[in-house]
Structures are given as C-alpha cells and as structure tokens.
Write a protein that holds these residues in place. Structure first.
Motif, PDB file in Angstrom:
ATOM      1  N   GLN A   1       4.728   4.123   7.212  1.00  0.00           N
ATOM      2  CA  GLN A   1       4.921   4.767   7.349  1.00  0.00           C
ATOM      3  C   GLN A   1       5.146   5.699   6.155  1.00  0.00           C
ATOM      4  OE1 GLN A   1       9.030   5.280   9.289  1.00  0.00           O
ATOM      5  NE2 GLN A   1       7.980   6.924  10.384  1.00  0.00           N
ATOM      6  N   GLY A   2       4.973   4.866   5.218  1.00  0.00           N
ATOM      7  CA  GLY A   2       5.351   5.442   3.635  1.00  0.00           C
ATOM      8  C   GLY A   2       4.084   5.973   2.702  1.00  0.00           C
ATOM      9  N   LEU A   3       3.044   5.235   3.388  1.00  0.00           N
ATOM     10  CA  LEU A   3       1.561   6.144   3.335  1.00  0.00           C
ATOM     11  C   LEU A   3       1.403   6.827   4.236  1.00  0.00           C
ATOM     12  CD1 LEU A   3      -1.194   5.530   2.021  1.00  0.00           C
ATOM     13  CD2 LEU A   3      -2.002   4.275   3.976  1.00  0.00           C
ATOM     14  N   CYS A   4       1.889   7.695   5.183  1.00  0.00           N
ATOM     15  CA  CYS A   4       1.569   8.636   6.339  1.00  0.00           C
ATOM     16  C   CYS A   4       2.366   9.395   5.920  1.00  0.00           C
ATOM     17  CB  CYS A   4       2.577   8.477   7.515  1.00  0.00           C
ATOM     18  SG  CYS A   4       1.180   6.839   8.455  1.00  0.00           S
ATOM     19  N   VAL A   5       3.647   9.189   5.075  1.00  0.00           N
ATOM     20  CA  VAL A   5       4.465  10.006   4.582  1.00  0.00           C
ATOM     21  C   VAL A   5       3.949  11.007   3.525  1.00  0.00           C
ATOM     22  CG1 VAL A   5       6.868  10.805   3.072  1.00  0.00           C
ATOM     23  CG2 VAL A   5       6.467   9.246   5.134  1.00  0.00           C
ATOM     24  N   ALA A   6       3.124  10.222   2.512  1.00  0.00           N
ATOM     25  CA  ALA A   6       2.884  10.126   1.056  1.00  0.00           C
ATOM     26  C   ALA A   6       1.070  11.423   1.086  1.00  0.00           C
ATOM     27  CB  ALA A   6       2.333   9.052   0.560  1.00  0.00           C
ATOM     28  N   ILE A   7       1.308  10.431   2.381  1.00  0.00           N
ATOM     29  CA  ILE A   7      -0.589  11.549   2.715  1.00  0.00           C
ATOM     30  C   ILE A   7      -0.038  13.262   2.930  1.00  0.00           C
ATOM     31  CG2 ILE A   7      -2.550  11.349   4.814  1.00  0.00           C
ATOM     32  CD1 ILE A   7      -2.472   8.883   4.269  1.00  0.00           C
TER      33      ILE A   7
ATOM     34  N   ASN B   1      13.042   1.349  -0.334  1.00  0.00           N
ATOM     35  CA  ASN B   1      12.909   0.872   0.689  1.00  0.00           C
ATOM     36  C   ASN B   1      11.753  -0.658   0.909  1.00  0.00           C
ATOM     37  OD1 ASN B   1      12.388   0.920   4.322  1.00  0.00           O
ATOM     38  ND2 ASN B   1      14.350   0.375   3.971  1.00  0.00           N
ATOM     39  N   ASN B   2      10.691   0.108   0.669  1.00  0.00           N
ATOM     40  CA  ASN B   2       9.363  -0.811   1.145  1.00  0.00           C
ATOM     41  C   ASN B   2       9.467  -1.562  -0.494  1.00  0.00           C
ATOM     42  OD1 ASN B   2       8.421   1.151   2.948  1.00  0.00           O
ATOM     43  ND2 ASN B   2       7.165   1.925   1.248  1.00  0.00           N
ATOM     44  N   LEU B   3       9.796  -1.376  -1.422  1.00  0.00           N
ATOM     45  CA  LEU B   3       9.801  -2.559  -2.418  1.00  0.00           C
ATOM     46  C   LEU B   3      10.887  -3.772  -2.458  1.00  0.00           C
ATOM     47  CD1 LEU B   3       9.410  -3.932  -5.302  1.00  0.00           C
ATOM     48  CD2 LEU B   3      11.435  -1.665  -6.051  1.00  0.00           C
TER      49      LEU B   3
ATOM     50  N   ILE C   1       0.609  -1.327  -0.257  1.00  0.00           N
ATOM     51  CA  ILE C   1       0.383   0.135  -0.454  1.00  0.00           C
ATOM     52  C   ILE C   1       0.925   1.135   0.095  1.00  0.00           C
ATOM     53  CG2 ILE C   1      -1.561   1.209   1.630  1.00  0.00           C
ATOM     54  CD1 ILE C   1      -3.144  -1.735   2.443  1.00  0.00           C
ATOM     55  N   SER C   2       1.753   1.176   0.982  1.00  0.00           N
ATOM     56  CA  SER C   2       2.703   2.457   1.055  1.00  0.00           C
ATOM     57  C   SER C   2       3.119   3.040  -0.730  1.00  0.00           C
ATOM     58  CB  SER C   2       3.769   2.303   2.321  1.00  0.00           C
ATOM     59  OG  SER C   2       3.312   2.050   3.335  1.00  0.00           O
TER      60      SER C   2
ATOM     61  N   LEU D   1       3.407   5.865  -2.351  1.00  0.00           N
ATOM     62  CA  LEU D   1       4.109   6.858  -2.398  1.00  0.00           C
ATOM     63  C   LEU D   1       5.105   7.017  -4.166  1.00  0.00           C
ATOM     64  CD1 LEU D   1       6.787   4.393  -0.192  1.00  0.00           C
ATOM     65  CD2 LEU D   1       6.139   7.356   0.144  1.00  0.00           C
ATOM     66  N   ILE D   2       4.529   5.620  -5.107  1.00  0.00           N
ATOM     67  CA  ILE D   2       4.868   6.258  -6.540  1.00  0.00           C
ATOM     68  C   ILE D   2       3.379   7.079  -7.166  1.00  0.00           C
ATOM     69  CG2 ILE D   2       4.440   4.568  -8.770  1.00  0.00           C
ATOM     70  CD1 ILE D   2       5.723   1.801  -7.345  1.00  0.00           C
TER      71      ILE D   2
END
Length: 416
Positions: A360-366, A160-162, A124-125, A129-130
């Motif tokens: 956390q990546g999702l939170c950063v994107a939001i 990092n997520n990938l 999801i993150s 991010l993409i």
C-alpha cells in the motif's frame, strides 16, 4: 492486519504456568496406583506431565498450547524403552520427548512464505516512500498545504513499514523473544500500532482535505493544515495512550504475554478509530462524488458545452473518484470477511492480504508522487528526463479534477 506490570512480572508468566503444571503433575503421579511390571516412571519434562508407561510402549500427550508455534490439537510422544528407561537422545545428551509432531510443517512453510511476502512488500514500499519524500522535499516550488498532507502520509507509511520490518525480523522470527516477553518488544508493539493508526488518520486527513477544499472554497489553508496535523498525529496518540496502559495493567496473563502479539479483548480500543476513519472516508467519497456530479450537471447548461465536453469531464471525474478508493482506505472494509481457520479460501485471503497491506505504501507513492503531473513537470524542467506524459486535461489524485464554477457565465476553472 494473524493468546496472547513490570518486566519481572511478565517474564514470570510462562514460568508460573510451568510451576503450576509441575505441581499438578507431581500430585497426579503420587496419587496414581503402582504400575505393574516393567515400566518407565512418570515424569514432568518441563512442559508436559508424562504418566507411568509400560516398557516398549510410547506415551502420547496433547501438545502444549502455551509454546509458540505448537498446535494444541496435535500430539507429542515419549518412548519407553524395553529396559524400562525413557528414550535417551545421544545428540542432546538427555532423555527426550518428541515434540516435532507438534508443528504443522506444511502450515509452517506457508506462514514463512507469507512473512517473506510481507518483508519484500514492506521493503519495496519503504524504498518508494523514501524516494517520494526526497523528491517532494527537494522541489521547494511544490510546497503547499496539499503536498504537506501528502508528505505526512508518506512519513506515517514509511515509519510503519520500517517498524513492520523490525517486528518480523526481531520478534516474529524469534520464538525465544516471544516467550521471554521483554519490555522492548512490547514497546515495539505499541509504537508499531501508533504508526499503523496514523496511516488511517492521515488517509482520513486526505479525504477531509479534498472534501473541505471542494465544498468550502474560501477556507484558510493554514488553519486547515494545522487541523490536519492535530488530527493526523493526535488521534493515534490519544488511542495508544489509552490502549497501552489499559492492556499493561489488565493483570491478565494472556493479555500481557508473548510481546502482545496475539489479539486480545483490548484490541477493540484500536479498532474503534480505524472503523471510524474508514466510515468517515466513505462518507467523504460519496459526498465528493455528489458535489462533482452536481457541478457536472450544471456545467453544460450554464456554458452551452456539447455532449463530448460533458463526457470528457465526466470521465475525468470518474477517474479521480476511482483513484480515491485506495487513498481513502476502502479496501480495508474487506477485513471483516476474513475466512475462518482451515477454510478453503484462507490461504488465498492471506496471500492477497499480505500483498495489498505491504504494497500500500508503494501505491500511495505512485499515486501521489510518481504519477503526479506537477511532480513530473518539475522533474522534466530540472533534470530534462523523460517521464510519462500525461494528457493536458487529465487529473491526478492530488489534483482530483477541474470543474467550472457555475455562479456566473464564463466562470473560471477551479482546481479541487
């Protein structure tokens, strides 16, 4: 973020252990007294040394700790039949030792659930991010030093997520890969931790950028951005350059086995920059708050504004400060409070940790894209789409706040 030089040397690590155990087993069996009556002769089955065992009985032995997924506190069994022959498994077409009891099935099921949470969260993150990187790349009018820092943060999180997705699918879920300890899985480990460290370093860059712009209003953004790029990608590179060769050449079989999956004593090399970046971000956060409060105190006195204006501005500053908390990585300060193994709160901690780490990546994107007022305005103008309308004087994480300069009456608004 759950014991661990060349490919030939590392591949022989497990083999050398088994050779030593076989030699020890043969010595023990040869030195033992002859067993009275009908019995199954002692044997080394490739993992464990089984002693001479009376016919009709079962021998037990602690599960081998060097096998991935086995609990060394549990016991394996090997049955001696009534005729003095070891139990023959017709399916496997060979004599068989029962190692199924070595696996805690309940714990295994929980660990598989945690892995699933990580996989879903990182997926999801990564998608978020993409999309965020695509949006910020598409709108050229958004380009500035602040957005460039955001995009580098997005890129580090996306990579990092990938890599975590690859790690869980190619290594964690494949015990044979972990045991083989191939070069590629160790390289994957090093690259994974490079980008994990880059998450922290770019969060430090975000905090440093906000702090610098707030405290030093006339600094060159071009020079500042160059420093951010060097800091964001340079600190992880320097750390990994030290960590990789030191662990590789340590000569310790525990440190260089199992794809470096298990934490070793050299992990302190990775922990030092992480602790340093979190500590510095805490300092930046408190200093940002201090400067904002000083400006807020001076504002009403210099401009004669009323209590309602002061309260509104204070609320904006508070909102911006609270949004800085996930940005600066303060949630990672909870890591030292990890419960011990088999602690009642261990499973709850693991679930919370998996959710917060993977999303956390999702939170950063939001925070930086999907709820960014500038981005939303561009999207409304470009595609005439409906977006969440923000208050005219509200602040986002990227804008942080609007405070009045206090050097002269009727001061202009300064964007921080």
């Amino acid at each position: 973020m759950t014991d661990e030089v060349s490919e030939v040397t590392s591949d022989k690590t497990l083999a050398s252990i088994l050779i030593d155990k076989e030699k020890e087993c043969n010595f023990t069996l040869n030195a033992s007294a002859e067993f009275p009556g009908l019995y199954c002769p002692g044997v080394f089955d490739g993992w464990v040394c089984w002693p001479d065992t009376e016919a009709g009985k079962s021998a037990s032995h602690r599960c081998p700790g060097f096998i991935v997924g086995f609990d060394p506190e549990r016991y394996a069994y090997r049955k001696c039949e009534e005729n003095g022959e070891w139990f023959f498994h017709t399916v496997y077409n060979k004599t068989w030792s029962n190692y199924t009891t070595c696996v805690n099935l309940e714990e295994l099921s929980f660990r598989q659930t945690i892995i699933t949470v990580h996989l879903v969260g990182y997926s999801i993150s990564l998608v978020a991010l993409i999309i965020s990187l695509g949006i910020l790349t598409h709108f050229k009018s958004l380009r500035c030093a602040r957005i460039t820092v955001h995009m580098n943060l997005f890129a580090s999180f996306a990579a990092n997520n990938l890599l975590w997705l690859l790690w869980y699918n190619l290594v964690v879920g494949e015990p044979n890969v972990v045991s083989a300890n191939k070069v590629w899985c160790r390289v994957l480990h090093v690259v994974l931790y490079y980008f994990l460290l880059s998450n922290y370093s770019w969060m430090l860059c975000e905090g440093l950028y906000l702090h610098t712009v707030l405290v030093s209003a006339f600094i060159s953004e071009v020079r500042l951005l160059r420093c951010m790029l060097l800091l964001g990608w340079g600190i992880p590179a320097l750390t990994i350059t030290l960590y990789g060769p030191i662990r590789l050449l340590s000569g310790d079989a525990v440190e260089t086995s199992e794809c470096w999956m298990n934490e070793g004593r050299y992990n302190i090399i990775l922990q030092i920059p992480v602790c340093a970046t979190v500590f510095l971000n805490v300092i930046f956060l408190f200093n940002i708050l201090r400067v904002l409060l000083i400006k807020l105190r001076r504002g009403p006195h210099m401009h004669g504004t009323g209590n309602s204006g002061t309260s509104r501005t204070s609320l904006q500053a508070l909102r911006a400060t609270l949004l800085l908390v996930p940005l600066l990585g303060l949630n990672f300060l909870l890591t030292p409070f990890r419960p011990e193994q088999n602690h009642p709160w261990e499973h709850a901690y693991e679930v919370v940790s998996a959710v917060t780490a993977s999303l956390q990546g999702l939170c950063v994107a939001i925070l930086f894209c999907f709820c960014n007022g500038e981005v939303l305005a561009q999207m409304r103008r470009k595609w005439q789409i409906a977006t969440f309308r923000t208050r005219a004087n509200s602040c986002t994480v990227t804008t942080v706040s609007f405070v009045r300069t206090t050097g002269y009456p009727g001061g202009t608004e300064e964007k921080v």
